[in-house]
Design an enzyme around this catalytic site. Structure first.
Site, PDB file in Angstrom:
ATOM      1  N   PHE A 121       0.863  -0.940  -0.041  1.00 57.63           N
ATOM      2  CA  PHE A 121      -0.036   0.091   0.123  1.00 57.63           C
ATOM      3  C   PHE A 121       0.841   1.203   0.145  1.00 57.63           C
ATOM      4  O   PHE A 121       1.700   1.468   1.107  1.00 57.63           O
ATOM      5  CB  PHE A 121      -0.913   0.056   1.254  1.00 57.63           C
ATOM      6  N   ALA A 128       4.553  13.739   2.917  1.00 56.33           N
ATOM      7  CA  ALA A 128       3.270  13.401   3.353  1.00 56.33           C
ATOM      8  C   ALA A 128       3.454  12.154   4.274  1.00 56.33           C
ATOM      9  O   ALA A 128       3.518  10.987   3.567  1.00 56.33           O
ATOM     10  CB  ALA A 128       2.556  13.197   1.884  1.00 56.33           C
ATOM     11  N   GLY A 129       3.455  12.458   5.473  1.00 56.16           N
ATOM     12  CA  GLY A 129       3.467  11.318   6.319  1.00 56.16           C
ATOM     13  C   GLY A 129       1.916  11.271   7.117  1.00 56.16           C
ATOM     14  O   GLY A 129       0.919  10.897   6.557  1.00 56.16           O
ATOM     15  N   ILE A 155       7.262   1.800   2.655  1.00 57.18           N
ATOM     16  CA  ILE A 155       6.384   1.051   2.064  1.00 57.18           C
ATOM     17  C   ILE A 155       6.541  -0.602   2.578  1.00 57.18           C
ATOM     18  O   ILE A 155       7.552  -1.023   1.994  1.00 57.18           O
ATOM     19  CB  ILE A 155       6.056   1.020   0.620  1.00 57.18           C
ATOM     20  N   GLN A 277       6.464 -10.553  44.874  1.00 52.19           N
ATOM     21  CA  GLN A 277       5.141  -9.659  44.533  1.00 52.19           C
ATOM     22  C   GLN A 277       5.647  -8.647  43.494  1.00 52.19           C
ATOM     23  O   GLN A 277       4.364  -8.497  42.828  1.00 52.19           O
ATOM     24  CB  GLN A 277       4.537  -8.890  45.739  1.00 52.19           C
ATOM     25  N   GLU A 362       0.158   3.437  10.130  1.00 54.54           N
ATOM     26  CA  GLU A 362      -1.245   3.499   9.990  1.00 54.54           C
ATOM     27  C   GLU A 362      -1.971   4.335  10.806  1.00 54.54           C
ATOM     28  O   GLU A 362      -3.040   4.131  11.492  1.00 54.54           O
ATOM     29  CB  GLU A 362      -1.759   2.006   9.795  1.00 54.54           C
ATOM     30  N   SER A 365      -0.072   7.239  17.203  1.00 55.70           N
ATOM     31  CA  SER A 365      -1.069   7.313  18.391  1.00 55.70           C
ATOM     32  C   SER A 365      -1.720   8.645  18.375  1.00 55.70           C
ATOM     33  O   SER A 365      -2.861   8.823  18.948  1.00 55.70           O
ATOM     34  CB  SER A 365      -0.382   7.113  19.773  1.00 55.70           C
TER      35      SER A 365
HETATM   36  C1  FAD Z   1       8.101   0.180   9.353  1.00 53.47           C
HETATM   37  C2  FAD Z   1       7.347   0.993   8.509  1.00 53.47           C
HETATM   38  C3  FAD Z   1       6.449   0.723   7.881  1.00 53.47           C
HETATM   39  C4  FAD Z   1       5.333   1.496   7.094  1.00 53.47           C
HETATM   40  N1  FAD Z   1       4.399   0.905   6.050  1.00 53.47           N
HETATM   41  C5  FAD Z   1       3.719   2.106   5.304  1.00 53.47           C
HETATM   42  C6  FAD Z   1       3.056   1.237   4.233  1.00 53.47           C
HETATM   43  O1  FAD Z   1       3.044   0.272   4.274  1.00 53.47           O
HETATM   44  N2  FAD Z   1       2.403   2.235   3.350  1.00 53.47           N
HETATM   45  C7  FAD Z   1       2.457   3.585   3.739  1.00 53.47           C
HETATM   46  O2  FAD Z   1       1.939   4.352   2.879  1.00 53.47           O
HETATM   47  N3  FAD Z   1       3.210   3.945   4.888  1.00 53.47           N
HETATM   48  C8  FAD Z   1       3.923   3.084   5.476  1.00 53.47           C
HETATM   49  N4  FAD Z   1       4.581   3.794   6.695  1.00 53.47           N
HETATM   50  C9  FAD Z   1       4.859   4.925   6.812  1.00 53.47           C
HETATM   51  C10 FAD Z   1       3.871   5.500   8.233  1.00 53.47           C
HETATM   52  O3  FAD Z   1       2.601   5.261   7.974  1.00 53.47           O
HETATM   53  C11 FAD Z   1       4.164   6.988   8.697  1.00 53.47           C
HETATM   54  O4  FAD Z   1       5.639   6.966   9.026  1.00 53.47           O
HETATM   55  C12 FAD Z   1       3.382   7.286   9.880  1.00 53.47           C
HETATM   56  O5  FAD Z   1       1.995   7.760   9.355  1.00 53.47           O
HETATM   57  C13 FAD Z   1       3.794   8.656  10.334  1.00 53.47           C
HETATM   58  O6  FAD Z   1       4.382   9.653   9.280  1.00 53.47           O
HETATM   59  P1  FAD Z   1       5.610  10.229   9.204  1.00 53.47           P
HETATM   60  O7  FAD Z   1       6.691   9.180   9.739  1.00 53.47           O
HETATM   61  O8  FAD Z   1       5.756  11.284   8.383  1.00 53.47           O
HETATM   62  O9  FAD Z   1       5.687  11.095  10.775  1.00 53.47           O
HETATM   63  P2  FAD Z   1       5.204  12.638  10.950  1.00 53.47           P
HETATM   64  O10 FAD Z   1       3.896  12.820  10.162  1.00 53.47           O
HETATM   65  O11 FAD Z   1       6.252  13.616  10.613  1.00 53.47           O
HETATM   66  O12 FAD Z   1       5.042  12.826  12.485  1.00 53.47           O
HETATM   67  C14 FAD Z   1       6.118  12.972  13.406  1.00 53.47           C
HETATM   68  C15 FAD Z   1       5.565  13.210  14.672  1.00 53.47           C
HETATM   69  O13 FAD Z   1       4.659  14.142  14.925  1.00 53.47           O
HETATM   70  C16 FAD Z   1       3.240  13.828  15.019  1.00 53.47           C
HETATM   71  N5  FAD Z   1       2.400  14.705  14.509  1.00 53.47           N
HETATM   72  C17 FAD Z   1       2.296  14.983  13.056  1.00 53.47           C
HETATM   73  N6  FAD Z   1       0.905  15.502  12.902  1.00 53.47           N
HETATM   74  C18 FAD Z   1       0.481  15.687  13.954  1.00 53.47           C
HETATM   75  C19 FAD Z   1      -0.822  16.464  14.440  1.00 53.47           C
HETATM   76  N7  FAD Z   1      -1.605  16.974  13.643  1.00 53.47           N
HETATM   77  N8  FAD Z   1      -1.293  16.413  15.648  1.00 53.47           N
HETATM   78  C20 FAD Z   1      -0.414  16.010  16.688  1.00 53.47           C
HETATM   79  N9  FAD Z   1       0.865  15.254  16.281  1.00 53.47           N
HETATM   80  C21 FAD Z   1       1.211  15.042  14.973  1.00 53.47           C
HETATM   81  C22 FAD Z   1       3.106  12.358  14.818  1.00 53.47           C
HETATM   82  O14 FAD Z   1       2.410  11.965  15.644  1.00 53.47           O
HETATM   83  C23 FAD Z   1       4.782  12.157  15.134  1.00 53.47           C
HETATM   84  O15 FAD Z   1       4.563  11.813  16.521  1.00 53.47           O
HETATM   85  C24 FAD Z   1       5.450   2.754   7.397  1.00 53.47           C
HETATM   86  C25 FAD Z   1       6.287   3.224   8.144  1.00 53.47           C
HETATM   87  C26 FAD Z   1       7.376   2.570   9.117  1.00 53.47           C
HETATM   88  C27 FAD Z   1       8.217   2.988   9.960  1.00 53.47           C
END
Ligand code: FAD
Length: 380
Positions: A121, A128-129, A155, A277, A362, A365
């Site tokens: 996926f 774009a995270g 990915i 304990q 996905e 938290s």
């Molecule tokens: C091992 C692994 C497998 C993965 N597999 C897939 C996959 O199969 N397909 C895919 O598309 N992606 C995949 N990902 C990507 C994953 O979904 C993203 O890493 C994740 O969604 C976070 O995005 P980012 O890493 O850019 O973090 P960022 O979005 O930069 O976030 C960094 C920090 O800021 C916080 N933050 C960001 N925005 C906000 C907000 N509005 N409010 C509060 N806090 C916020 C986040 O919670 C986090 O703590 C994978 C990642 C890893 C490491």
């Protein structure tokens, strides 16, 4: 109210457990150590009927979201690395096809997955995270084809996937309305796998870049309506949160089982650790957290089964709680093992590493809390 599995679900759980005990668990440490994806084992999972457990019968599937959750928990309990390959192939990667694909897409791709094909996926990009709508991979139309250009990062299953569901924008200035969903087969011209990540855990499953360099795909490979890709992505992520909850649950259960067995065996000060304990309290907390995570996870799976899809709030609650509970459980499991828990002679350090990502992918938290709060408060 009935909290118990049906007889059929219990039989299915026993079958999956037996399969995992003989085919997965004995090899999980080796796959972790060598970073090798166990293709043969995945094939045997398909042969055992595990890869069709929530697809419509019409396309050769059986079962429902509860059976998928049972399988996902048990497989992740044995090897979370193989677990992610499984749950992304059947869940996250396939929800865009199952929920929004045409008859042609479904009859072509679902039987392939049931037969053991692996799916990825591709949504995340460098910019774009959590902010999915910021994606920059572009598509444009050339006659009967769409041409994709851009790079996806992080990915899961990237190297093993037989096909990927992915997302691109027609025009970034349109925001989320410009995004559409596509399915791209391995071998498509201009499609390749880029940099492989060296990860903390989930070693058997690859995580890498997907590169689209003038990648030409037939117009028939668009999933759902043009401009609906953002919604398709979010609905898929909502649905798949239940499987990440079950993955976290499986890891937590494995860590707990190991800690209980060790506490009964290891002696210090002339008696088993289980008599202390301090250790008893850790075990009690672990048992309670796992039970609570299990209730939330299976409630979400049951809702997905009965309502056709997991409600966003309940799915987010299950994922949030199960992943953070797994964190606390794995932390305590290492503590029960003392110094031995920090070595690779025992599996708890692997559980500790594998668990961590369930709080991040996905939806982190923080994003789960945001989803829950929006539902509770009715805010945007
Ligand atoms: C091992 C692994 C497998 C993965 N597999 C897939 C996959 O199969 N397909 C895919 O598309 N992606 C995949 N990902 C990507 C994953 O979904 C993203 O890493 C994740 O969604 C976070 O995005 P980012 O890493 O850019 O973090 P960022 O979005 O930069 O976030 C960094 C920090 O800021 C916080 N933050 C960001 N925005 C906000 C907000 N509005 N409010 C509060 N806090 C916020 C986040 O919670 C986090 O703590 C994978 C990642 C890893 C490491």
């Amino acid at each position: 109210m009935d909290f118990a599995f049906t007889e059929e679900q219990k039989m299915f759980q026993t079958m999956v457990r037996d399969f995992c005990a003989s085919e997965i668990e004995p090899y999980a440490a080796e796959w972790d150590e060598t970073d090798k994806f166990p293709h043969e084992t995945y094939r045997r999972m398909a042969d055992a009927g595990l890869c069709g457990v929530h697809f419509p019968e019409k396309y050769g599937g059986s079962g429902d979201e509860v059976t998928f959750t049972i399988a996902s928990e048990e497989i992740s309990r044995a090897s979370a690395g193989l677990g992610v390959a499984y749950l992304v192939s059947l869940g996250l990667g396939m929800y865009p096809v199952v929920m929004h694909g045409s008859e042609q897409h479904k009859s072509h791709y679902i039987p392939r997955v049931i037969d053991g094909s692996i799916v990825a996926f591709g949504l995340t990009e460098a910019m774009a995270g959590s902010d999915v709508a910021a994606l920059e991979t572009k598509y444009g139309r050339q006659g009967d084809y769409y041409v994709l250009n851009g790079t996806k990062i992080f990915i899961s299953n990237a190297a093993e996937a037989d096909f990927v569901t992915t997302f691109a924008t027609r025009d970034k200035s349109l925001g989320y309305r410009g995004i559409s969903a596509f399915v791209v087969d391995k071998g498509a011209k201009g499609f390749s796998v880029g940099k492989m990540e060296k990860k903390m855990g989930l070693h058997p499953a690859s995580v890498a870049e997907l590169i689209f360099d003038d990648c030409k795909i037939p117009v028939a490979n668009m999933l759902g309506e043009e401009g609906r890709g953002f919604k398709i992505a979010l609905e898929g992520i909502d649905a798949s949160r239940v499987s990440i909850a079950s993955q976290a649950l499986g890891i937590a259960q494995a860590a707990y089982d190991a800690a209980v067995a060790y506490a009964k065996e290891r002696k210090q000060f002339g008696a088993e650790l289980a008599r202390l304990q301090a250790i008893q309290w850790m075990i009690a907390d672990m048992a309670t957290e796992i039970d609570a995570a299990r209730l939330l996870t299976y409630r979400a799976a049951w809702l997905a089964k009965t309502e056709g899809r997991a409600p966003p709030k309940e799915a987010a609650m299950a994922k949030l709680f199960a992943s953070e509970a797994a964190h606390r459980v794995c932390h305590k499991a290492v503590q029960v093992f003392g110094g031995y828990g920090y070595t690779r002679d025992f599996p708890v350090e692997r559980y500790y590493r594998d668990q961590r990502i369930t709080e991040i992918y996905e939806g982190t938290s923080e994003m789960q809390r945001w989803t829950i709060a929006r539902q509770v408060l009715g805010t945007k």
